[in-house]
Design a protein around this motif. Structure first.
Motif, short mmCIF file in Angstrom:
data_model
loop_
_atom_site.label_atom_id
_atom_site.label_comp_id
_atom_site.label_asym_id
_atom_site.label_seq_id
_atom_site.Cartn_x
_atom_site.Cartn_y
_atom_site.Cartn_z
N SER A 118 0.83 -1.22 0.00
CA SER A 118 0.00 0.00 0.00
C SER A 118 0.85 1.26 0.00
O SER A 118 0.47 2.28 -0.59
CB SER A 118 -0.93 0.00 1.22
OG SER A 118 -0.20 0.21 2.42
N TYR A 121 1.81 3.42 -3.21
CA TYR A 121 0.89 4.34 -3.88
C TYR A 121 0.33 5.41 -2.94
O TYR A 121 -0.51 6.20 -3.37
CB TYR A 121 -0.27 3.54 -4.47
CG TYR A 121 0.17 2.39 -5.33
CD1 TYR A 121 0.97 2.59 -6.46
CD2 TYR A 121 -0.18 1.08 -5.02
CE1 TYR A 121 1.39 1.54 -7.24
CE2 TYR A 121 0.24 0.01 -5.81
CZ TYR A 121 1.03 0.25 -6.91
OH TYR A 121 1.45 -0.81 -7.68
N LEU A 122 0.78 5.44 -1.68
CA LEU A 122 0.24 6.40 -0.72
C LEU A 122 1.37 7.22 -0.11
O LEU A 122 2.47 6.70 0.13
CB LEU A 122 -0.51 5.69 0.40
CG LEU A 122 -1.78 4.92 0.05
CD1 LEU A 122 -2.31 4.22 1.30
CD2 LEU A 122 -2.84 5.83 -0.54
N THR A 126 -1.03 10.00 4.66
CA THR A 126 -2.29 9.31 4.40
C THR A 126 -2.25 7.89 4.94
O THR A 126 -3.20 7.40 5.56
CB THR A 126 -2.58 9.29 2.89
OG1 THR A 126 -2.66 10.62 2.41
CG2 THR A 126 -3.89 8.57 2.60
N SER A 127 -1.15 7.19 4.70
CA SER A 127 -1.02 5.82 5.18
C SER A 127 -1.11 5.76 6.70
O SER A 127 -1.76 4.85 7.25
CB SER A 127 0.32 5.23 4.71
OG SER A 127 0.52 3.95 5.24
N ARG A 176 -2.29 12.77 -3.71
CA ARG A 176 -1.76 11.65 -4.48
C ARG A 176 -0.32 11.93 -4.87
O ARG A 176 -0.01 13.01 -5.39
CB ARG A 176 -2.63 11.44 -5.72
CG ARG A 176 -2.39 10.11 -6.40
CD ARG A 176 -3.49 9.83 -7.39
NE ARG A 176 -3.58 10.87 -8.40
CZ ARG A 176 -4.69 11.29 -8.96
NH1 ARG A 176 -5.84 10.79 -8.60
NH2 ARG A 176 -4.67 12.23 -9.87
N TYR A 185 -3.80 4.75 -6.60
CA TYR A 185 -3.98 5.40 -5.30
C TYR A 185 -5.13 4.74 -4.53
O TYR A 185 -5.00 4.46 -3.33
CB TYR A 185 -4.26 6.88 -5.50
CG TYR A 185 -4.48 7.64 -4.22
CD1 TYR A 185 -3.42 8.22 -3.53
CD2 TYR A 185 -5.77 7.78 -3.68
CE1 TYR A 185 -3.62 8.92 -2.35
CE2 TYR A 185 -5.97 8.47 -2.50
CZ TYR A 185 -4.91 9.04 -1.84
OH TYR A 185 -5.12 9.73 -0.67
N GLY A 188 -3.99 1.45 -3.19
CA GLY A 188 -3.21 1.62 -1.97
C GLY A 188 -4.09 1.96 -0.78
O GLY A 188 -3.86 1.49 0.34
N PHE A 189 -5.12 2.77 -1.03
CA PHE A 189 -6.09 3.13 0.01
C PHE A 189 -6.77 1.88 0.57
O PHE A 189 -6.85 1.67 1.78
CB PHE A 189 -7.12 4.09 -0.59
CG PHE A 189 -7.92 4.85 0.42
CD1 PHE A 189 -7.56 6.13 0.78
CD2 PHE A 189 -9.04 4.28 1.01
CE1 PHE A 189 -8.31 6.85 1.70
CE2 PHE A 189 -9.80 4.98 1.93
CZ PHE A 189 -9.43 6.28 2.29
#
Length: 269
Positions: A118, A121-122, A126-127, A176, A185, A188-189
């Motif tokens: 993940s 892409y993050l 955010t992660s 992003r 994205y 990854g979310f």
């Protein structure tokens, strides 16, 4: 019976020296947890930003430090051996619980892989917010598995984290990373939420294993017993990721890179 009540039944009243040692161990473990939780995602994201492509390697690095747990486990055994040279057991954890710890280790390895994937892409911010929703999943599964009681503070924290994750989902394009498509994205979310959910399931199962280990052997949930289980979990999590690296030919890629570097170095002479 909730987790706190179970521990009161199984754990004898601590002495003054035991309280000091308990606080020191808690502080040490909290410090290491804070360091790993903060630095780990940053290093993984940096690895991807610098051109890294190996998710299994990133996952393996999250649990590869398990041999360090051999130190407290060995020290615990040495102390037991000093008190009882003939009857001291090598391990405090029953074999059946160790088998459960092995399964939890495999699940932890899978969770590490999902989380590492993940992060491709993050952004780290955010992660981190998405992974913090693990609390909501932990509360839910703990209520089902170990009958953990819900408190108003817990419910408020779960509500705030859920709202935060929802706000991020509604503004998916605002943070992003450059070069990451919207579909990647969102992948990854979803993977980050999946990793949070899986780890939220693992933690109550670990708590249940601790209780079974203590109840089955008629002993308290001691620091040594916890370290033994964490050692087994770390070993099998690393083994799971190592198998993934072999299947994904990560070692072969590393060998090829080393060979190219060697050829370039020797071609200068």
């Amino acid at each position: 019976m909730d987790v706190e009540a179970a521990r009161k039944d199984l754990t004898p009243p601590p002495t003054r020296g035991g309280k000091v040692m308990h606080r020191l161990l808690v502080a040490l473990n909290c410090g290491m947890l804070a360091l790993g939780t903060t630095a780990g995602p940053l290093l993984i994201r940096l690895y991807y930003d610098k051109g890294g492509q190996r998710e299994w390697l990133s996952a393996c690095l999250q649990s590869v430090g398990w041999p360090l747990l051999l130190i407290p486990v060995a020290a615990s055994y040495a102390a037991r051996r000093a008190r009882d040279p003939r009857g001291a057991p090598v391990l405090l954890t029953p074999p059946r619980v160790l088998l459960a710890a092995a399964g939890l280790g495999v699940a932890t390895g899978a969770d590490n892989y999902i989380y590492a994937y993940s992060l491709r892409y993050l952004p780290v911010s955010t992660s981190a917010i998405l992974i913090s929703t693990q609390l909501a999943f932990t509360v839910f599964f703990a209520f089902l598995i170990v009958r953990q009681r819900l408190t108003p503070a817990t419910v408020n924290a779960v509500a705030l984290l859920t709202v935060g994750a929802a706000v991020l989902g509604l503004h998916a394009s605002s943070d992003r990373p450059a070069g990451v498509a919207r579909g990647k994205y969102l992948l990854g979310f979803a993977l980050a939420l999946g990793a949070a959910a899986l780890y939220g399931l693992i933690l109550p199962l670990v708590e249940l294993a601790y209780r079974r280990a203590a109840a089955g052997g008629g002993r308290a949930v001691t620091y040594a017993l916890v370290m033994e289980m964490q050692l087994v979990m770390g070993f099998f999590a690393t083994a799971f990721c190592t198998v993934g690296m072999i299947v994904d030919k990560d070692f072969q890629v590393r060998a090829n890179i080393s060979h190219v570097a060697y050829v370039r170095a020797t071609s200068k002479f």
